[in-house]
Structure formats: structure tokens, C-alpha cells
Design a protein around this motif. Sequence first.
Motif, PDB file in Angstrom:
ATOM      1  N   ARG A 113      67.552  71.721 -56.815  1.00 23.70           N
ATOM      2  CA  ARG A 113      66.313  72.089 -57.495  1.00 23.70           C
ATOM      3  C   ARG A 113      66.021  73.576 -57.342  1.00 23.70           C
ATOM      4  N   SER A 114      66.330  74.123 -56.198  1.00 23.06           N
ATOM      5  CA  SER A 114      66.074  75.535 -55.964  1.00 23.06           C
ATOM      6  C   SER A 114      66.979  76.423 -56.811  1.00 23.06           C
ATOM      7  N   ALA A 115      68.257  76.060 -56.901  1.00 20.29           N
ATOM      8  CA  ALA A 115      69.217  76.887 -57.640  1.00 20.29           C
ATOM      9  C   ALA A 115      69.205  76.597 -59.134  1.00 20.29           C
ATOM     10  N   GLY A 116      68.804  75.387 -59.512  1.00 19.41           N
ATOM     11  CA  GLY A 116      68.828  75.004 -60.916  1.00 19.41           C
ATOM     12  C   GLY A 116      70.125  74.362 -61.346  1.00 19.41           C
ATOM     13  N   GLU A 117      71.230  74.717 -60.687  1.00 21.76           N
ATOM     14  CA  GLU A 117      72.516  74.075 -60.935  1.00 21.76           C
ATOM     15  C   GLU A 117      73.394  74.262 -59.702  1.00 21.76           C
ATOM     16  N   ALA A 118      74.393  73.382 -59.566  1.00 22.82           N
ATOM     17  CA  ALA A 118      75.270  73.454 -58.401  1.00 22.82           C
ATOM     18  C   ALA A 118      76.526  72.632 -58.671  1.00 22.82           C
ATOM     19  N   PRO A 119      77.658  73.032 -58.087  1.00 26.59           N
ATOM     20  CA  PRO A 119      78.863  72.187 -58.165  1.00 26.59           C
ATOM     21  C   PRO A 119      78.602  70.863 -57.441  1.00 26.59           C
ATOM     22  N   LEU A 120      78.847  69.771 -58.121  1.00 23.91           N
ATOM     23  CA  LEU A 120      78.580  68.474 -57.510  1.00 23.91           C
ATOM     24  C   LEU A 120      79.468  68.248 -56.293  1.00 23.91           C
ATOM     25  N   SER A 121      80.686  68.775 -56.308  1.00 26.24           N
ATOM     26  CA  SER A 121      81.566  68.593 -55.152  1.00 26.24           C
ATOM     27  C   SER A 121      80.967  69.219 -53.905  1.00 26.24           C
ATOM     28  N   ASP A 122      80.232  70.329 -54.046  1.00 26.00           N
ATOM     29  CA  ASP A 122      79.584  70.951 -52.886  1.00 26.00           C
ATOM     30  C   ASP A 122      78.444  70.082 -52.368  1.00 26.00           C
ATOM     31  N   LEU A 123      77.624  69.563 -53.286  1.00 26.80           N
ATOM     32  CA  LEU A 123      76.519  68.696 -52.870  1.00 26.80           C
ATOM     33  C   LEU A 123      77.050  67.426 -52.205  1.00 26.80           C
ATOM     34  N   ALA A 124      78.082  66.848 -52.805  1.00 23.03           N
ATOM     35  CA  ALA A 124      78.648  65.606 -52.274  1.00 23.03           C
ATOM     36  C   ALA A 124      79.298  65.827 -50.916  1.00 23.03           C
ATOM     37  N   PHE A 125      79.932  66.982 -50.730  1.00 20.20           N
ATOM     38  CA  PHE A 125      80.561  67.262 -49.441  1.00 20.20           C
ATOM     39  C   PHE A 125      79.490  67.476 -48.366  1.00 20.20           C
ATOM     40  N   GLY A 126      78.408  68.160 -48.723  1.00 16.93           N
ATOM     41  CA  GLY A 126      77.308  68.306 -47.777  1.00 16.93           C
ATOM     42  C   GLY A 126      76.754  66.963 -47.355  1.00 16.93           C
ATOM     43  N   LEU A 127      76.618  66.049 -48.318  1.00 10.84           N
ATOM     44  CA  LEU A 127      76.164  64.686 -48.018  1.00 10.84           C
ATOM     45  C   LEU A 127      77.122  63.993 -47.064  1.00 10.84           C
ATOM     46  N   ALA A 128      78.413  63.991 -47.405  1.00  7.12           N
ATOM     47  CA  ALA A 128      79.405  63.250 -46.623  1.00  7.12           C
ATOM     48  C   ALA A 128      79.558  63.821 -45.221  1.00  7.12           C
ATOM     49  N   VAL A 129      79.560  65.140 -45.109  1.00  7.57           N
ATOM     50  CA  VAL A 129      79.678  65.773 -43.793  1.00  7.57           C
ATOM     51  C   VAL A 129      78.490  65.381 -42.914  1.00  7.57           C
ATOM     52  N   GLY A 130      77.287  65.421 -43.475  1.00  5.69           N
ATOM     53  CA  GLY A 130      76.100  65.076 -42.707  1.00  5.69           C
ATOM     54  C   GLY A 130      76.101  63.641 -42.241  1.00  5.69           C
ATOM     55  N   VAL A 131      76.479  62.719 -43.133  1.00  7.28           N
ATOM     56  CA  VAL A 131      76.444  61.297 -42.783  1.00  7.28           C
ATOM     57  C   VAL A 131      77.506  60.978 -41.735  1.00  7.28           C
ATOM     58  N   VAL A 132      78.730  61.431 -41.939  1.00  2.00           N
ATOM     59  CA  VAL A 132      79.782  61.129 -40.968  1.00  2.00           C
ATOM     60  C   VAL A 132      79.474  61.769 -39.616  1.00  2.00           C
ATOM     61  N   SER A 133      78.873  62.951 -39.628  1.00  2.00           N
ATOM     62  CA  SER A 133      78.493  63.584 -38.364  1.00  2.00           C
ATOM     63  C   SER A 133      77.504  62.722 -37.594  1.00  2.00           C
ATOM     64  N   GLU A 134      76.582  62.061 -38.308  1.00  2.00           N
ATOM     65  CA  GLU A 134      75.635  61.165 -37.658  1.00  2.00           C
ATOM     66  C   GLU A 134      76.350  59.947 -37.068  1.00  2.00           C
ATOM     67  N   VAL A 135      77.276  59.387 -37.820  1.00  2.00           N
ATOM     68  CA  VAL A 135      77.960  58.175 -37.380  1.00  2.00           C
ATOM     69  C   VAL A 135      78.858  58.459 -36.181  1.00  2.00           C
ATOM     70  N   VAL A 136      79.608  59.561 -36.236  1.00  2.20           N
ATOM     71  CA  VAL A 136      80.573  59.876 -35.188  1.00  2.20           C
ATOM     72  C   VAL A 136      79.885  60.480 -33.966  1.00  2.20           C
ATOM     73  N   GLY A 137      78.881  61.321 -34.208  1.00  2.00           N
ATOM     74  CA  GLY A 137      78.191  61.983 -33.108  1.00  2.00           C
ATOM     75  C   GLY A 137      78.360  63.481 -33.090  1.00  2.00           C
ATOM     76  N   LEU A 138      78.773  64.068 -34.221  1.00  2.00           N
ATOM     77  CA  LEU A 138      78.986  65.522 -34.306  1.00  2.00           C
ATOM     78  C   LEU A 138      77.692  66.225 -34.706  1.00  2.00           C
ATOM     79  N   ARG A 139      76.687  66.183 -33.828  1.00  2.00           N
ATOM     80  CA  ARG A 139      75.374  66.746 -34.166  1.00  2.00           C
ATOM     81  C   ARG A 139      75.081  68.031 -33.422  1.00  2.00           C
ATOM     82  N   TYR A 140      75.996  68.492 -32.598  1.00  2.00           N
ATOM     83  CA  TYR A 140      75.662  69.555 -31.651  1.00  2.00           C
ATOM     84  C   TYR A 140      76.470  70.831 -31.862  1.00  2.00           C
ATOM     85  N   GLY A 141      77.217  70.922 -32.950  1.00  4.01           N
ATOM     86  CA  GLY A 141      78.075  72.069 -33.170  1.00  4.01           C
ATOM     87  C   GLY A 141      77.343  73.271 -33.741  1.00  4.01           C
TER      88      GLY A 141
END
Length: 398
Positions: A113-141
Motif C-alpha cells: 500500500r505504501s509503494a503502490g506496487e511491488a514484485p509479488l515474489s518479494d512480498l511472498a518471500f517476506g511472508l514465508a521467511v517470517g512464518v518459517v522463522s516463527e515455526v523453527v525459532g529463528l527470531r533473534y538474528g
Amino acid sequence: MEQDGQVCARKADRGRARPGCPVGRAADGSWQVHDFAVARALLRGPGTVQAGLGIETVEKLPPRVRRPVLYRDGPEHREHRRQTARYFTPRRVDEHYREPMVRIAEEQLAALRSAGEAPLSDLAFGLAVGVVSEVVGLRYGRPGIRRRLERFFPREFGEPGLTSVRGLYWLVRQNTNWLRIHLADVRPAIRAHRRREHDDLISHLIAEGCSDVEILGECLTFAAAGMVTTREFVCLAAWHLFSDAELLDRYRSADEAGRLAVLRELLRLEPVIGRLRRRATEPVELPCPGGPVTVRPGEHVVVHLDDANSDPKAVGDDPLLVRPERAEVVGAGLSFGDGPHRCPGAHIALLETDVFLSRLFALDGVRMSGAPHVTFQEAIGGYEIRDLTVALPRTGRD
């Protein structure tokens, strides 16, 4: 698109298998399986172990280093899966991971919303990285985990080795990337978990007595399985929805169960990983219309998931079209594998995809900008979707 006279809805088409026997032999001597029932029986049955997926490199590790679970078989593998199954049950996913999924999805959409447009692969990777980090425990890097993982999983891969300049470059590059991720992400997480126990995978690995190197290997395995593949499926599913108004209307108007049925059907039609390899450790008999064939110890079998998932005997009529109602019976087919090595994160991947896409398509005026580009990783038959840009009208920007 048409294939052999059939209308095909696939966006990332790997081509049709040759007609005839569902089990054949390739020029390199490997057995090729295209039939759903044969593929499922092979993946569920005894007599084979993992092959491909970089296992040849992992086998060069010193014997004292425990292999990541993806590369283990037999009783040790089954016991590990039994002990960690609680982290991936549908109830656990709903109760423990839904809230982080919503928060991370909203963070990605706020950036859009802030940028108005974005590569979906970047948004999706941000989503996946965040979720897997929660599941595995990679929250402190340290900040920058996305960039470090993108370096580790580039668009083109080399073959590490000492016999060529390119091989030496890849050996140095990947060792450097391992070190970056260890120092910036995994080591801080291990230290935090040693100070205070968490209910996640890293704490479980510490309790099992795993070394830092072994925990690093498991974390990178989950990164590949949970981050990279989910990124591609989010892009693929969005591409279908942007391109099919009727399917999008169905998705938008459905409840969560109905939306997940749409996603399972899209994943059946277009599995992110198109090929699974197995190596026989004992004679394995595979049925074939002309009579059974025997895979001998040491021989490799390649399962073509895209072909197996479009086998009309297993999935019904019009297997190359999107029919969400069939998901109630066949689910996502063999897209998450089957048997002992079936992907444990199936529920996580589907739910985080729906959490994100249901919110993306609720945005007023959201549209696809730019023609997506598809490439394939030949070794695994995996697709990569790039240049799919999502955009909002100017009035929709914050």
C-alpha cells in the motif's frame, strides 16, 4: 493452451509425458514413474531412500555429523518425525501460527500500500521467511535474513567442487553463505534458546543434543522446504486468480474451507516440485500394463508429480483443468510427497498462502501488472515465477 487435444489451465507447464506405459526407462538408466497409484505405492513402500535434493553433497559430511531429517531414512528418520509431528498438526498450526501469519501478511501488504506496487515474489518471500522463522525459532538474528537467504538460494546454481574455477567459486560462495546465516541467524537463536527453552524446533534439536552445525543444517533444510517453495506457490496461485475472473469470484466469496479447496486444486495441478528421486536399496517391483518391472538395488527412480497428479484414474475427468470440488477427494494429490518423507509443513503452507492471498484480493483495485516469467530448476522440475508485479490504484495508496 492445449495438450494432446486437451485444454490445459497450467501456467508453469513442464510438458506432457510420452503416452503408453506409466513406468519407463530414461536414457541415463533411471526409472520414470508417471502413474499416480504407482508413484504413491513407491513413496509409501519400503526399499528406497532419498536421492537428489543435494543428498550427494550431504553424504560427504563427516560420519559424526547427523544429517538433516530430509536426508535420513529408516528408524532414525521415523523417530524424528514422530517426535516433531506436534509442531505441524492442523490444531497447532491454527492455534500457534495463525496470529503470526496474519501479522506478517499485514506487514507485507502495508509495504504494498505504501509503494503502490511491488514484485509479488518479494512480498511472498517476506511472508514465508517470517512464518518459517516463527515455526523453527529463528527470531533473534540480525536484520537482513531475507537477503542472506536469497544469496543462499540463487536463481541459478553451480556444482561445488575443486576441479574447475566455476566449481571452486561455488564451493567458496556457498560456504561463505553458510557462515553468514550461521553467524547472523542461527547462532543467536541457539544462544537465546539455551538461555530459555522455547516450544519450537530449535529447542527440540538442542534437547536432542544436536551440535550448532547440525542445527544449522536443519534450519537451512526448513528454509528451502518452507520458504522457497511457498514463495513460488503464492505467486502461482495469485497468477491463476488474477487470470480467471470466475475462479477469483469463487475464492473471494468462499469461506476458509472453500478457499483452501481452491488452493489445494491449484497445487495439485501445478506442484511446486515436479520431480522426486529415490534410490532403491533392495529389489522393488513396479506394476506396468505389459507386466511388472523390477528396480534393482542402486538404481534410481524419478517420480513425475505433475504427471501423477493429472492421472485421470486417480483425480477424475478434465485433470488439466481447475476443478476445486475435486479437492475434497484428492486434496493436493502428491504435491507434498507421500509416505515417510511427506512434507510435514503442508498445513502451514496452505494456511499462510490463504491468509495472505485472501487479504491481497480484498484490496480495492488490486491488479497484476507485468507479464510473469516462468523458469525451471531442471534437477527437481521446480518452477520459479518472477516479474509478477501487483499494483494498487493511486487512490488506494496510504
